[in-house]
Design a protein around this motif. Structure first.
Motif, PDB file in Angstrom:
ATOM      1  N   TRP A 257       0.805  -1.217   0.000  1.00 16.94           N
ATOM      2  CA  TRP A 257       0.000   0.000   0.000  1.00 16.94           C
ATOM      3  C   TRP A 257       0.840   1.269   0.000  1.00 16.94           C
ATOM      4  O   TRP A 257       0.464   2.279  -0.605  1.00 16.94           O
ATOM      5  CB  TRP A 257      -0.940  -0.004   1.211  1.00 16.94           C
TER       6      TRP A 257
ATOM      7  N   GLN B 162      -5.467   5.325  -0.538  1.00 20.20           N
ATOM      8  CA  GLN B 162      -6.450   4.661  -1.393  1.00 20.20           C
ATOM      9  C   GLN B 162      -5.916   3.343  -1.949  1.00 20.20           C
ATOM     10  O   GLN B 162      -6.506   2.771  -2.873  1.00 20.20           O
ATOM     11  CB  GLN B 162      -6.842   5.581  -2.557  1.00 20.20           C
ATOM     12  N   SER B 163      -4.809   2.867  -1.388  1.00 20.89           N
ATOM     13  CA  SER B 163      -4.147   1.668  -1.924  1.00 20.89           C
ATOM     14  C   SER B 163      -4.178   0.500  -0.948  1.00 20.89           C
ATOM     15  O   SER B 163      -3.372  -0.413  -1.062  1.00 20.89           O
ATOM     16  CB  SER B 163      -2.691   1.999  -2.279  1.00 20.89           C
ATOM     17  N   ALA B 164      -5.110   0.521  -0.026  1.00 22.56           N
ATOM     18  CA  ALA B 164      -5.131  -0.501   1.005  1.00 22.56           C
ATOM     19  C   ALA B 164      -5.746  -1.813   0.541  1.00 22.56           C
ATOM     20  O   ALA B 164      -5.486  -2.868   1.133  1.00 22.56           O
ATOM     21  CB  ALA B 164      -5.886   0.005   2.236  1.00 22.56           C
ATOM     22  N   TYR B 165      -6.572  -1.774  -0.516  1.00 25.51           N
ATOM     23  CA  TYR B 165      -7.286  -2.981  -0.925  1.00 25.51           C
ATOM     24  C   TYR B 165      -7.200  -3.168  -2.440  1.00 25.51           C
ATOM     25  O   TYR B 165      -7.077  -2.212  -3.208  1.00 25.51           O
ATOM     26  CB  TYR B 165      -8.758  -2.899  -0.503  1.00 25.51           C
ATOM     27  N   GLY B 166      -7.279  -4.458  -2.855  1.00 27.24           N
ATOM     28  CA  GLY B 166      -7.282  -4.793  -4.266  1.00 27.24           C
ATOM     29  C   GLY B 166      -8.652  -4.554  -4.882  1.00 27.24           C
ATOM     30  O   GLY B 166      -9.527  -3.972  -4.255  1.00 27.24           O
ATOM     31  N   PRO B 167      -8.856  -5.023  -6.118  1.00 27.16           N
ATOM     32  CA  PRO B 167      -7.940  -5.904  -6.852  1.00 27.16           C
ATOM     33  C   PRO B 167      -6.948  -5.177  -7.744  1.00 27.16           C
ATOM     34  O   PRO B 167      -6.028  -5.779  -8.284  1.00 27.16           O
ATOM     35  CB  PRO B 167      -8.912  -6.728  -7.708  1.00 27.16           C
TER      36      PRO B 167
END
Length: 326
Positions: free
Chosen positions: A193, A201-206
């Motif tokens: 992240w 805003q990069s904590a979750y995929g996909p």
């Protein structure tokens, strides 16, 4: 140390502010960039030198040759040796012979700018010119130089630095600098992240969108270490490093002069010792903090040292080192 304690106290009270934590990294990155003469966009953050060197090792093609100084610190060497199964070969030569040893098969010259074992300085200009003639990468470890020796990271393809040495930051703070053209060759193997274009805003995929600059190579930071790094790095970034070099080297060469040994122009002095560490023990008994390294004893002079420290070391060394050195 006070900044680190304040951070831990806030953590203990449940009052830790993640935006403030991130700002510690932002400020540290900017201070280090100023110190080594590159834009902050060329600086990636990490935890240890070997992790960052590993990115370079993984980027080399199968069968590549890496040229390193004989006896260099293993964090510069082991990441390349770990790729022996891909045909990566590591050739070891004396640090003084790095430039003339660069050949057509050399893909990378990896070296500590100042040798940890004995303080010898690499000839960066000659190495850079020799590498350029064959299209080889230059990778310099600044761990034993940044903070006391003026360095120009912009003149090298890649540098790596652990900041817990001469930059006096907590352990767990490290930097990589890479020119934009070279950065494209490095796969972000540790992407998480914190390497994202927008970290929050990069904590979750996909989907993955990494930062466009060197941040794409970031390793997620251990916050407390960076809280302690900010005041240390900003202090050195605002300091006349050439004045620090003159101070440190004058003390180191003064110690050598007191032993009837020639000056070496480095802040690090390495002296012979026996297997029992007799010389090291004598220095410690005299109140000196020294290290036993590479079959000898190593003394490193920095901004907090003065002539009294030289005299203290000489009082312990004179009866022992002269006989061995001559």
């Amino acid at each position: 140390m006070r900044a680190l304690r304040d951070h831990v106290d806030a953590w203990q009270r449940g009052e830790l502010d993640l935006d403030r934590c991130d700002q510690d990294v932002v400020r540290s990155r900017a201070a280090f960039a100023r110190l080594v003469g590159v834009p902050a966009t060329d600086v990636a953050v990490g935890s240890q030198t070997s992790v960052l060197v590993g990115l370079v090792a993984a980027a080399l093609p199968d069968g590549a040759e890496v040229l390193v100084p004989h006896g260099d610190f293993t964090s510069v060497v082991y990441p390349f040796l770990a790729h022996a199964d891909r045909g990566i070969t590591v050739r070891h030569v004396p640090v003084e012979e790095l430039a003339p040893s660069v050949g057509p098969r050399t893909a990378c010259v990896a070296f500590s700018l100042v040798q940890s074992r004995d303080g010898r300085l690499a000839d960066t200009d000659a190495i850079r010119q020799a590498a350029a003639r064959v299209g080889a990468l230059t990778l310099a470890d600044l761990t034993q130089s940044a903070g006391w020796l003026p360095v120009d990271a912009a003149g090298l393809d890649i540098t790596v630095t652990s900041a817990y040495k001469w930059l006096t930051a907590p352990r767990g703070v490290a930097f990589l600098t890479a020119r934009a053209a070279v950065r494209e060759r490095l796969r972000p193997l540790h992407a998480g992240w914190y390497a994202g274009h927008d970290i929050w805003q990069s904590a979750y995929g996909p989907h993955m969108r990494l930062a466009d600059d060197a941040r794409r190579l970031d390793v997620s930071p251990a916050w407390p270490a960076w809280a302690g790094a900010v005041p240390a790095l900003e202090t050195f970034a605002a300091t006349d490093v050439e004045a620090v070099r003159r101070h440190d080297v004058a003390l180191a060469d003064g110690l050598l002069a007191g032993l009837d040994l020639p000056p070496r122009g480095s802040a690090i002095v390495s002296l012979p010792d026996d297997e029992a560490g007799t010389t090291r023990c004598a220095l410690q008994a005299a109140g000196c903090r020294v290290a036993g390294r590479g079959g000898g004893v190593r003394l490193a002079f920095h901004v907090w040292n003065d002539e009294d420290d030289v005299d203290r070391a000489l009082s312990a060394l004179r009866p022992r080192v002269r006989a061995v050195a001559h």
